[in-house]
Design an enzyme around this catalytic site. Structure first.
Site, PDB file in Angstrom:
ATOM      1  CB  ILE A  91      -0.961   0.001   1.199  1.00 51.03           C
ATOM      2  CG1 ILE A  91      -1.920  -1.199   1.099  1.00 51.03           C
ATOM      3  CG2 ILE A  91      -1.747   1.315   1.259  1.00 51.03           C
ATOM      4  CD1 ILE A  91      -2.857  -1.356   2.272  1.00 51.03           C
ATOM      5  CG  HIS A  97      10.046   1.372   0.899  1.00 51.58           C
ATOM      6  ND1 HIS A  97       9.357   0.434   1.620  1.00 51.58           N
ATOM      7  CD2 HIS A  97      11.303   0.885   0.771  1.00 51.58           C
ATOM      8  CE1 HIS A  97      10.149  -0.571   1.911  1.00 51.58           C
ATOM      9  NE2 HIS A  97      11.342  -0.327   1.418  1.00 51.58           N
ATOM     10  NE  ARG A 136      -8.351  -3.200  -7.157  1.00 52.32           N
ATOM     11  CZ  ARG A 136      -9.097  -2.115  -6.998  1.00 52.32           C
ATOM     12  NH1 ARG A 136      -9.555  -1.770  -5.779  1.00 52.32           N
ATOM     13  NH2 ARG A 136      -9.413  -1.354  -8.048  1.00 52.32           N
TER      14      ARG A 136
HETATM   15  N1  LIG Z   1       5.330  -1.214   3.091  1.00 49.44           N
HETATM   16  C1  LIG Z   1       5.067  -2.531   2.789  1.00 49.44           C
HETATM   17  C2  LIG Z   1       6.049  -3.512   2.876  1.00 49.44           C
HETATM   18  N2  LIG Z   1       7.307  -3.205   3.269  1.00 49.44           N
HETATM   19  C3  LIG Z   1       8.228  -4.211   3.766  1.00 49.44           C
HETATM   20  C4  LIG Z   1       9.004  -4.921   2.657  1.00 49.44           C
HETATM   21  O1  LIG Z   1       8.155  -5.813   1.922  1.00 49.44           O
HETATM   22  C5  LIG Z   1      10.133  -5.765   3.259  1.00 49.44           C
HETATM   23  O2  LIG Z   1       9.577  -6.738   4.127  1.00 49.44           O
HETATM   24  C6  LIG Z   1      11.120  -4.905   4.020  1.00 49.44           C
HETATM   25  O3  LIG Z   1      11.592  -3.878   3.171  1.00 49.44           O
HETATM   26  C7  LIG Z   1      12.301  -5.735   4.537  1.00 49.44           C
HETATM   27  O4  LIG Z   1      12.962  -6.382   3.465  1.00 49.44           O
HETATM   28  N3  LIG Z   1       5.764  -4.796   2.552  1.00 49.44           N
HETATM   29  C8  LIG Z   1       4.489  -5.151   2.128  1.00 49.44           C
HETATM   30  O5  LIG Z   1       4.238  -6.325   1.849  1.00 49.44           O
HETATM   31  N4  LIG Z   1       3.530  -4.190   2.045  1.00 49.44           N
HETATM   32  C9  LIG Z   1       3.764  -2.889   2.341  1.00 49.44           C
HETATM   33  O6  LIG Z   1       2.836  -2.041   2.226  1.00 49.44           O
HETATM   34  C1  LIG Z   2       5.063   0.118   0.500  1.00 52.10           C
HETATM   35  C2  LIG Z   2       5.840   0.683   1.621  1.00 52.10           C
HETATM   36  O1  LIG Z   2       6.960   0.296   1.897  1.00 52.10           O
HETATM   37  C3  LIG Z   2       5.254   1.879   2.304  1.00 52.10           C
HETATM   38  O2  LIG Z   2       3.975   1.500   2.794  1.00 52.10           O
HETATM   39  C4  LIG Z   2       6.126   2.374   3.429  1.00 52.10           C
HETATM   40  O3  LIG Z   2       5.545   3.605   3.845  1.00 52.10           O
HETATM   41  P1  LIG Z   2       6.400   4.968   3.685  1.00 52.10           P
HETATM   42  O4  LIG Z   2       6.620   5.157   2.191  1.00 52.10           O
HETATM   43  O5  LIG Z   2       5.499   6.042   4.260  1.00 52.10           O
HETATM   44  O6  LIG Z   2       7.693   4.794   4.439  1.00 52.10           O
END
Ligand SMILES: Nc1c(NC[C@H](O)[C@H](O)[C@H](O)CO)[nH]c(=O)[nH]c1=O
Ligand SMILES: CC(=O)[C@@H](O)COP(=O)(O)O
Length: 160
Positions: A91, A97, A136
């Site tokens: 999300i 990121h 979804r």
């Molecule tokens: N922000 C979300 C993440 N972030 C974590 C990464 O997937 C990963 O686990 C981390 O960077 C360590 O390697 N993961 C999701 O599945 N969904 C998100 O919204």
């Molecule tokens: C997909 C992600 O890693 C994100 O949800 C992390 O949130 P942020 O971009 O505010 O650090």
């Protein structure tokens, strides 16, 4: 066709081979657990509805979607499934990121489809907000886990 024009849970069992003789691996990301658990429920229910046996479904959990590739590879090497479903929910936050996680996860799963003989289904939601994810994963647009299960059955047949 956008998801909004296609219910993700609709399938015609007459058009789907029986899943009775196949073994499935499902790797599930723990990030956005409310969403990924709903996706898992949809996938498992659809596999069972199409004839799969519960003992032939193996689940691995990983911390986040970025780890789905490693988890799917481990599932393939250790359990030799006929197909794998990779479940995640990414999300958008405040930063870029989101873009890197989505791209890396999609590429990693595609790499497994190229480098192994086991189909790996991309059941990763990449949403702008939580409501889109809820819509979804059992909401108004159906459940992408169900769609992924149908894809897994069809690809298991193709890979035979
Ligand atoms: N922000 C979300 C993440 N972030 C974590 C990464 O997937 C990963 O686990 C981390 O960077 C360590 O390697 N993961 C999701 O599945 N969904 C998100 O919204
Ligand atoms: C997909 C992600 O890693 C994100 O949800 C992390 O949130 P942020 O971009 O505010 O650090």
């Amino acid at each position: 066709m956008a998801t909004a024009n296609k219910n993700l849970s609709h399938y015609d069992k007459e058009q789907i081979p029986s899943a009775k003789n196949f073994r499935f691996g499902i790797v599930v990301s723990e990030w956005n657990e409310e969403i990924t658990e709903a996706l898992y429920k949809g996938a498992e229910e659809t596999l069972l509805d199409c004839g799969a046996l519960l003992e032939n479904i193996t689940r691995y959990n990983v911390p986040g979607s970025f780890e789905l590739t490693f988890g799917a590879k481990a599932l393939i090497e250790k359990t030799k499934p006929d197909a794998v479903i990779a479940i995640g929910s990414v999300i958008q936050g405040e930063t870029k990121h989101f873009d890197f996680v989505c791209q890396a996860t999609a590429q990693g799963i595609m790499d497994l489809n190229v480098q192994t003989d086991t189909p790996v289904i991309f059941c990763v939601l990449t949403d702008n907000n939580m409501q889109q994810a809820k819509d979804r994963s059992g909401g108004k647009h159906g459940n992408k886990g169900s769609e992924a299960a149908v894809a897994a059955i069809k690809m298991a047949v193709l890979a035979q």
